[in-house]
Design an enzyme around this catalytic site. Structure first.
Site, short mmCIF file in Angstrom:
data_model
loop_
_atom_site.label_atom_id
_atom_site.label_comp_id
_atom_site.label_asym_id
_atom_site.label_seq_id
_atom_site.Cartn_x
_atom_site.Cartn_y
_atom_site.Cartn_z
N HIS A 1 23.51 16.47 -46.79
CA HIS A 1 23.10 16.20 -45.62
C HIS A 1 24.19 15.30 -45.00
O HIS A 1 24.59 15.30 -43.80
CB HIS A 1 21.81 15.55 -45.63
CG HIS A 1 21.05 15.40 -44.21
ND1 HIS A 1 20.82 16.43 -43.48
CD2 HIS A 1 20.52 14.18 -43.56
CE1 HIS A 1 20.39 15.96 -42.31
NE2 HIS A 1 19.97 14.59 -42.38
N GLU B 1 21.23 9.59 -50.48
CA GLU B 1 21.17 10.84 -51.00
C GLU B 1 22.51 11.08 -52.01
O GLU B 1 22.10 11.71 -53.12
CB GLU B 1 21.75 11.74 -49.68
CG GLU B 1 21.85 13.11 -50.01
CD GLU B 1 22.55 13.86 -48.90
OE1 GLU B 1 23.35 13.61 -48.24
OE2 GLU B 1 22.45 15.47 -49.25
N PHE C 1 13.90 12.81 -39.98
CA PHE C 1 13.19 11.70 -39.75
C PHE C 1 11.67 12.06 -39.85
O PHE C 1 11.43 13.28 -39.21
CB PHE C 1 13.43 11.17 -38.07
CG PHE C 1 14.61 10.50 -38.03
CD1 PHE C 1 15.19 9.75 -39.02
CD2 PHE C 1 15.41 10.28 -36.83
CE1 PHE C 1 16.21 8.97 -39.03
CE2 PHE C 1 16.43 9.57 -36.40
CZ PHE C 1 17.00 8.72 -37.82
#
Lengths: 73, 401
Positions: free
Chosen positions: B297, B308, B390
């Site tokens: 991502h 991540e 989000f």
């Protein structure tokens, strides 16, 4: 109005003739609301919502515009 | 499930080949954006200009919000690439699933401005047909006579990846033979961008726009907003083989999770993204050591990249080559998961990993093999692509060649 239809609503100028209806020109009810807004903005002619219907011909719409324009004078 | 067609419209180019070349060139696309003059951050990654009147006809172009236009361009390329012919297919077996975080927010903003200025007459009858988020899948159905299941997924910046996962499930369930799946976003408007700036999510490195998006770099300070669309043609494998289609890759795993932790910040230990990656591997029947590449991502925000990276390291070790193409494209929000899924398919089919642009000095807290500088040749059959949004949404997709 022919200019608005070709320039703003993308109708093919070759298809414009007095007996053509808005429906035949693929101008749907949503685009008609836009058209009346543009007419008001550019020509100062206030038309009621739904006054021009999809089934109306360009000649009929032009006549309605003339009547408004004359009344406003 | 087979991937038989790709379509990409991104800041790196209009078209799959241009986008691939752009991300492999590894040069950031962000520039100063005059449309954002009133916003606190004035840089963005825009899709290069295209002739909307020529693409959609003058009668149609003005009625399409940009987020729908971009999806149409990508979907047309993908359908054409697949060799499927909508004029002849059984549309009842064709679904459409498209992700978008924001829908037509630019239209919403302009209509609201018209309302404040002129009252009801300032609001177009086309407001809703242009702006509602589901209009994108509805419009694609009209374009391709796809009358199967039709929906939009909204998981913020994971929307495009969620769409591909949901499409996979529609194929597995037998509801469809083909799904047009992807994501689209065109939300570079002053109010929307200001919201991100107020959150502190955007990079403030406006003095050097093209290097502002710098995933995994020690000096990263936020994402750069981008726009674009990615579409994959997903097809049941038997259906693809029967018609002799060119199968680019197979979608072999889908993992989805919710952080259930915070509305915007990732779970501090990356519980959600790890769970999604683990689930994608299990779903695909893969051991972690079989995964030879991860398209992360990697948004260039402090929090995402740290969390991540650590989750990837825990699950796969530090040797798996990782890349984030957002260094080039910026963050295309709801399109990102789909654009990056398509890029992951290309990475596998071409055995080449695009570099992470603008990675000058790897964050010392990150112990990963991040591809940087130039494209790297690779020999692997399996790759993952991650997305997070989000709201706490996480998606990982596993592809195989």
């Amino acid at each position: 109005m022919a200019e608005l239809l070709t320039n703003k609503l993308g109708v093919d100028a070759a298809e414009l003739h007095p007996a053509a209806t808005f429906e035949e020109l693929d101008v749907d009810s949503l685009a008609l609301v836009e058209l009346t807004d543009i007419i008001e903005g550019q020509l100062g002619i206030v038309m009621a919502e739904g006054e021009i219907r999809k089934g109306a011909t360009l000649a009929e719409a032009a006549q309605a515009l003339d009547i408004h324009a004359a009344a406003d004078r | 499930m087979a991937v038989t067609g790709l379509g990409l419209v991104s800041p790196a180019g209009v078209g799959t080949e241009l986008t691939w070349r752009g991300v492999c060139a590894g040069v950031g696309t962000a520039t100063e954006d005059p449309a954002l003059a009133s916003a606190p951050v004035g840089i963005s990654c825009r899709v290069p200009s295209y002739d909307a009147d020529a693409q959609f006809g003058a009668a149609e172009a003005w009625r399409l919000d940009r987020f729908v236009q971009l999806s149409l361009l990508a979907a047309r390329e993908a359908v054409s690439d697949s060799g499927l012919e909508p004029a002849h297919w059984d549309g009842t077996r064709v679904g459409v699933v498209i992700g978008s975080a924001a829908g037509g927010v630019a239209t919403f903003e302009s209509q609201h401005a018209g309302f404040l200025e002129r009252g009801p007459k300032g609001v177009s009858a086309l407001f809703h047909p242009m702006a509602l988020v589901n209009m994108v899948s509805g419009r694609l159905a009209i374009e391709f006579d796809a009358t199967g299941p039709n929906l939009v997924t909204a998981t913020a910046c994971a929307s495009g990846a969620t769409a591909i996962g949901v499409a996979r499930d529609l194929l597995v369930s037998g509801a469809c033979d083909v799904v047009i799946a992807g994501g689209t976003e065109a939300a570079i408007s002053p109010t929307f961008v200001t919201g991100f700036a107020r959150m502190g999510a955007l990079s403030r490195q406006s003095a050097r726009p093209s290097s502002a998006s710098r995933p995994f770099d020690a000096n990263r300070d936020g994402f750069v907003i981008g726009e674009g669309a990615g579409v994959l043609i997903l097809e049941r494998l038997d259906h693809a083989r029967r018609r002799g289609a060119d199968v680019r890759a197979k979608l072999v795993g889908y993992g989805a999770s919710a952080d259930a932790s915070h509305v915007t910040a990732p779970h501090p230990q990356g519980r959600g993204i790890e769970q999604a990656m683990r689930r994608a591997c299990t779903d695909a029947g893969l051991q972690p050591e079989q995964v030879g590449h991860i398209n992360a991502h990697g948004t260039s925000t402090q929090l995402n990249d740290a969390v991540e990276a650590e989750a990837i390291r825990r699950l796969f070790g530090a040797e798996v080559p990782v890349t984030s193409t957002k260094g080039v494209t910026g963050h295309t929000l709801g399109a990102a998961g789909a654009i990056e899924a398509a890029l992951t398919v290309l990475s596998l089919s071409r055995q080449t990993l695009p570099p992470t642009a603008n990675l000058e000095r790897l964050d010392p807290a990150i112990t990963l093999d991040v591809v940087t500088g130039r494209p790297r040749p690779v020999a692997t059959s399996y790759a993952l692509t991650n997305s997070a949004g989000f709201g706490g949404h996480n998606v990982s997709l596993a592809f195989a060649v």
